[in-house]
Design a protein around this motif. Structure first.
Motif, PDB file in Angstrom:
ATOM      1  N   GLN A  15       0.841  -1.223   0.000  1.00  0.00           N
ATOM      2  CA  GLN A  15       0.000   0.000   0.000  1.00  0.00           C
ATOM      3  C   GLN A  15       0.866   1.259   0.000  1.00  0.00           C
ATOM      4  OE1 GLN A  15      -2.381  -0.268   3.556  1.00  0.00           O
ATOM      5  NE2 GLN A  15      -3.537  -2.010   2.770  1.00  0.00           N
ATOM      6  N   VAL A  16       1.883   1.276   0.867  1.00  0.00           N
ATOM      7  CA  VAL A  16       2.690   2.505   1.012  1.00  0.00           C
ATOM      8  C   VAL A  16       3.585   2.716  -0.201  1.00  0.00           C
ATOM      9  CG1 VAL A  16       4.472   3.623   2.440  1.00  0.00           C
ATOM     10  CG2 VAL A  16       2.668   2.310   3.531  1.00  0.00           C
ATOM     11  N   PHE A  17       4.141   1.640  -0.742  1.00  0.00           N
ATOM     12  CA  PHE A  17       5.117   1.779  -1.829  1.00  0.00           C
ATOM     13  C   PHE A  17       4.531   1.322  -3.176  1.00  0.00           C
ATOM     14  CE2 PHE A  17       7.593   1.112   2.134  1.00  0.00           C
ATOM     15  CZ  PHE A  17       8.114   2.390   2.232  1.00  0.00           C
ATOM     16  N   GLU A  18       3.308   1.702  -3.410  1.00  0.00           N
ATOM     17  CA  GLU A  18       2.633   1.549  -4.709  1.00  0.00           C
ATOM     18  C   GLU A  18       2.804   0.185  -5.365  1.00  0.00           C
ATOM     19  OE1 GLU A  18       4.516   4.897  -6.224  1.00  0.00           O
ATOM     20  OE2 GLU A  18       3.362   6.197  -4.893  1.00  0.00           O
ATOM     21  N   GLY A  19       2.331  -0.819  -4.683  1.00  0.00           N
ATOM     22  CA  GLY A  19       2.267  -2.140  -5.285  1.00  0.00           C
ATOM     23  C   GLY A  19       3.567  -2.923  -5.288  1.00  0.00           C
ATOM     24  N   GLU A  20       4.633  -2.363  -4.733  1.00  0.00           N
ATOM     25  CA  GLU A  20       5.907  -3.109  -4.691  1.00  0.00           C
ATOM     26  C   GLU A  20       5.815  -4.300  -3.739  1.00  0.00           C
ATOM     27  OE1 GLU A  20       9.737  -1.351  -3.888  1.00  0.00           O
ATOM     28  OE2 GLU A  20       8.941   0.492  -4.771  1.00  0.00           O
ATOM     29  N   THR A  21       6.650  -5.309  -3.996  1.00  0.00           N
ATOM     30  CA  THR A  21       6.722  -6.466  -3.092  1.00  0.00           C
ATOM     31  C   THR A  21       8.071  -6.427  -2.372  1.00  0.00           C
ATOM     32  OG1 THR A  21       5.457  -7.710  -4.691  1.00  0.00           O
ATOM     33  CG2 THR A  21       6.609  -8.998  -3.023  1.00  0.00           C
ATOM     34  N   PRO A  22       8.082  -6.547  -1.038  1.00  0.00           N
ATOM     35  CA  PRO A  22       9.376  -6.518  -0.335  1.00  0.00           C
ATOM     36  C   PRO A  22      10.225  -7.744  -0.659  1.00  0.00           C
ATOM     37  CG  PRO A  22       7.593  -7.050   1.194  1.00  0.00           C
ATOM     38  CD  PRO A  22       6.949  -6.732  -0.120  1.00  0.00           C
ATOM     39  N   GLN A  23      11.558  -7.547  -0.762  1.00  0.00           N
ATOM     40  CA  GLN A  23      12.449  -8.670  -1.109  1.00  0.00           C
ATOM     41  C   GLN A  23      12.824  -9.511   0.114  1.00  0.00           C
ATOM     42  OE1 GLN A  23      15.550  -6.138  -2.405  1.00  0.00           O
ATOM     43  NE2 GLN A  23      14.624  -5.706  -4.403  1.00  0.00           N
ATOM     44  N   VAL A  24      12.719  -8.913   1.290  1.00  0.00           N
ATOM     45  CA  VAL A  24      13.247  -9.565   2.492  1.00  0.00           C
ATOM     46  C   VAL A  24      12.193  -9.570   3.596  1.00  0.00           C
ATOM     47  CG1 VAL A  24      14.938  -9.221   4.355  1.00  0.00           C
ATOM     48  CG2 VAL A  24      15.621  -8.815   2.001  1.00  0.00           C
ATOM     49  N   ALA A  25      12.128 -10.653   4.362  1.00  0.00           N
ATOM     50  CA  ALA A  25      11.280 -10.676   5.570  1.00  0.00           C
ATOM     51  C   ALA A  25      12.065 -11.365   6.690  1.00  0.00           C
ATOM     52  CB  ALA A  25       9.977 -11.428   5.312  1.00  0.00           C
ATOM     53  N   VAL A  26      12.171 -10.702   7.825  1.00  0.00           N
ATOM     54  CA  VAL A  26      12.916 -11.283   8.965  1.00  0.00           C
ATOM     55  C   VAL A  26      12.112 -11.064  10.237  1.00  0.00           C
ATOM     56  CG1 VAL A  26      15.188 -10.779   7.932  1.00  0.00           C
ATOM     57  CG2 VAL A  26      14.127  -9.115   9.476  1.00  0.00           C
ATOM     58  N   CYS A  27      12.480 -11.782  11.302  1.00  0.00           N
ATOM     59  CA  CYS A  27      11.820 -11.501  12.585  1.00  0.00           C
ATOM     60  C   CYS A  27      12.764 -11.797  13.740  1.00  0.00           C
ATOM     61  CB  CYS A  27      10.538 -12.317  12.738  1.00  0.00           C
ATOM     62  SG  CYS A  27      10.795 -14.051  13.064  1.00  0.00           S
ATOM     63  N   ALA A  28      12.451 -11.226  14.903  1.00  0.00           N
ATOM     64  CA  ALA A  28      13.211 -11.507  16.134  1.00  0.00           C
ATOM     65  C   ALA A  28      12.235 -11.507  17.302  1.00  0.00           C
ATOM     66  CB  ALA A  28      14.296 -10.457  16.345  1.00  0.00           C
ATOM     67  N   PRO A  29      12.478 -12.401  18.287  1.00  0.00           N
ATOM     68  CA  PRO A  29      11.510 -12.557  19.382  1.00  0.00           C
ATOM     69  C   PRO A  29      11.656 -11.550  20.523  1.00  0.00           C
ATOM     70  CG  PRO A  29      13.288 -14.148  19.622  1.00  0.00           C
ATOM     71  CD  PRO A  29      13.580 -13.384  18.360  1.00  0.00           C
ATOM     72  N   GLY A  30      10.540 -11.328  21.239  1.00  0.00           N
ATOM     73  CA  GLY A  30      10.596 -10.722  22.563  1.00  0.00           C
ATOM     74  C   GLY A  30      11.003 -11.806  23.554  1.00  0.00           C
ATOM     75  N   ARG A  31      11.024 -11.466  24.833  1.00  0.00           N
ATOM     76  CA  ARG A  31      11.445 -12.468  25.830  1.00  0.00           C
ATOM     77  C   ARG A  31      10.650 -12.314  27.109  1.00  0.00           C
ATOM     78  NH1 ARG A  31      11.509  -9.349  29.307  1.00  0.00           N
ATOM     79  NH2 ARG A  31      13.023  -7.758  29.849  1.00  0.00           N
ATOM     80  N   VAL A  32      10.648 -13.410  27.874  1.00  0.00           N
ATOM     81  CA  VAL A  32      10.184 -13.295  29.258  1.00  0.00           C
ATOM     82  C   VAL A  32      11.361 -13.733  30.123  1.00  0.00           C
ATOM     83  CG1 VAL A  32       9.152 -15.644  29.354  1.00  0.00           C
ATOM     84  CG2 VAL A  32       8.371 -13.857  30.907  1.00  0.00           C
ATOM     85  N   ASN A  33      11.600 -12.999  31.198  1.00  0.00           N
ATOM     86  CA  ASN A  33      12.686 -13.392  32.075  1.00  0.00           C
ATOM     87  C   ASN A  33      12.120 -14.218  33.221  1.00  0.00           C
ATOM     88  OD1 ASN A  33      15.224 -13.620  33.140  1.00  0.00           O
ATOM     89  ND2 ASN A  33      15.191 -11.629  34.174  1.00  0.00           N
ATOM     90  N   LEU A  34      12.607 -15.461  33.367  1.00  0.00           N
ATOM     91  CA  LEU A  34      12.087 -16.354  34.407  1.00  0.00           C
ATOM     92  C   LEU A  34      12.601 -15.962  35.789  1.00  0.00           C
ATOM     93  CD1 LEU A  34      12.428 -19.781  32.561  1.00  0.00           C
ATOM     94  CD2 LEU A  34      10.397 -18.328  32.750  1.00  0.00           C
ATOM     95  N   ILE A  35      13.857 -15.557  35.827  1.00  0.00           N
ATOM     96  CA  ILE A  35      14.453 -15.083  37.095  1.00  0.00           C
ATOM     97  C   ILE A  35      15.813 -14.442  36.774  1.00  0.00           C
ATOM     98  CG2 ILE A  35      15.635 -17.255  37.742  1.00  0.00           C
ATOM     99  CD1 ILE A  35      14.586 -16.643  40.677  1.00  0.00           C
ATOM    100  N   GLY A  36      16.275 -13.566  37.685  1.00  0.00           N
ATOM    101  CA  GLY A  36      17.545 -12.862  37.462  1.00  0.00           C
ATOM    102  C   GLY A  36      17.232 -11.460  36.966  1.00  0.00           C
TER     103      GLY A  36
END
Ligand code: GAF
Length: 383
Positions: free
Chosen positions: A21-42
């Motif tokens: 929508q933002v870049f007029e019909g273009e398709t992105p070449q790359v998709a990546v992700c990284a997680p959030g975390r929960v700290n169990l203790i410390g």
């Protein structure tokens, strides 16, 4: 649009749609992700060179995008919670001059990561961010954005792939561009976390050990107080300074090197508040080491007891809890089958983490919902 229940494919699809929508019909070449975390203790031990025991979450930040010619950068966030402009445009500096922080504030994480990316020169790019990590929920939305963005840049111009260096660069981004003097825990587990495992990190040596945590009889429950926390205020940096002051008075490089005996001997030379902060840190480092051993043996009752001690210490000695978090912890501990519960992350709001027997999960969530005034949202039941 992105919610804390969205799966990674759903988030990627959202981000790709917005990119088109933002870049007029273009398709992105790359998709990546990284997680959030929960700290169990410390908690609040990482910047004291101690141990932490977080785990990566299935809540993630996704970045999709493409390289373009020239030096221009456009980044758009799909995150609805952001009450600033959702788009930022800037140019990459042509020399090594800094990319200064500014507004919107969410873009400072992106600028910081560009600034500390270890390979030059970078080409311009267009990117869209989408995330299922709740903002200000103490589940490391900022570290997951930094690490996802770093991973995105690695796709555009690869570095040597050194994971520890990547986590350290993302931590630097937070220091210089978000003004949060954070420790290494959040970025480290976002880079090195593994599904079905907690990660014991020694924040002095930066050695990390994966501890399996995929027991079908166990659930890690996260409840959100919906009190938004922000670490950019003065409280977090103040805690860090108090710890450094305590270490200085004790004649130690950091509180990791101090024992309770050292602290008691120096008590007369410390004011009450600094003493309490140091006591939390020294005991919490020891608790975390013990908790890691309990987890390896599947001794969940022991682990839970240490979680409760950790919460009480964060509430009474470190003073980073709040009534909503205390209420969630107390309600959880009233349920049979709950091993332990505590606030998680920097504090001043955000989430609690509860270790619960799988067959008690329904009654636990019901009890928390009925018995707390905070209208806690059950973010996630894991494993
Ligand atoms: C925040 C910080 F970013 C971490 O480095 C850590 O200090 C944590 O608060 C408290 O344990 O998440």
């Amino acid at each position: 649009m992105a919610s804390s229940c969205a799966s990674v494919p759903e988030l990627v699809a959202d981000a790709r749609r917005l990119f088109g929508q933002v870049f007029e019909g273009e398709t992105p070449q790359v998709a990546v992700c990284a997680p959030g975390r929960v700290n169990l203790i410390g908690e609040h031990t990482d910047y004291n060179q101690g141990f932490v025991l977080p785990m990566a979450l299935p809540l993630v930040t996704v970045v999709v995008g493409s390289k373009i010619s020239g030096q221009d950068v456009t980044v758009v966030t799909a995150t609805e919670d952001v009450d600033e402009p959702h788009r930022v445009d800037f140019s990459l500096p042509s020399d090594r001059s800094p990319l200064c922080p500014g507004t919107p504030s969410w873009a400072n994480y992106v600028k910081g990561v560009i600034q500390h990316y270890r390979v030059r020169p970078l080409a311009g790019f267009r990117a869209v961010i989408a995330s299922s990590v709740p903002l200000g929920g103490g589940l490391s939305s900022s570290a997951s954005l930094e690490v996802a963005f770093y991973t995105f840049l690695q796709q555009l111009k690869p570095d040597d792939g050194d994971k520890v260096a990547k986590a350290l660069a993302c931590q630097q981004a937070e220091h210089t561009h978000a003004s949060v003097p954070c420790g290494i825990m959040d970025q480290f587990v976002s880079v090195l976390g593994r599904e079905g495992h907690a990660l014991l990190i020694d924040c002095r040596s930066l050695e990390a050990n994966h501890i399996p945590l995929a027991d079908p009889n166990l659930i890690i429950l996260i409840t959100n107080s919906n009190v938004k926390h922000s670490l950019t205020g003065s409280e977090y940096p103040t805690r860090r300074k108090q710890c450094e002051e305590a270490a200085r008075v004790l004649g130690k490089a950091s509180l990791r090197d101090a024992t309770m005996k050292d602290l008691e001997e120096a008590k007369d030379r410390l004011d009450d508040v600094t003493y309490k902060r140091a006591r939390h840190v020294i005991e919490e480092i020891e608790r975390t080491a013990q908790a890691a051993e309990s987890l390896k043996r599947g001794a969940y009752k022991e682990f839970g007891k240490l979680m409760v001690e950790s919460h009480n210490s964060l509430r009474d000695l470190y003073e980073v809890s709040c009534s909503e978090l205390d209420e969630l912890v107390s309600a959880a501990l009233e349920v049979e089958g709950v091993f332990g519960s505590r606030m998680t992350g920097g504090g001043f709001g955000g989430c609690t983490v509860t270790l619960v027997q799988a067959d008690s999960i329904d009654r636990t969530t019901r009890h928390i919902k009925v018995n707390t005034y905070t209208h806690a949202v059950i973010t996630s039941g894991l494993l």
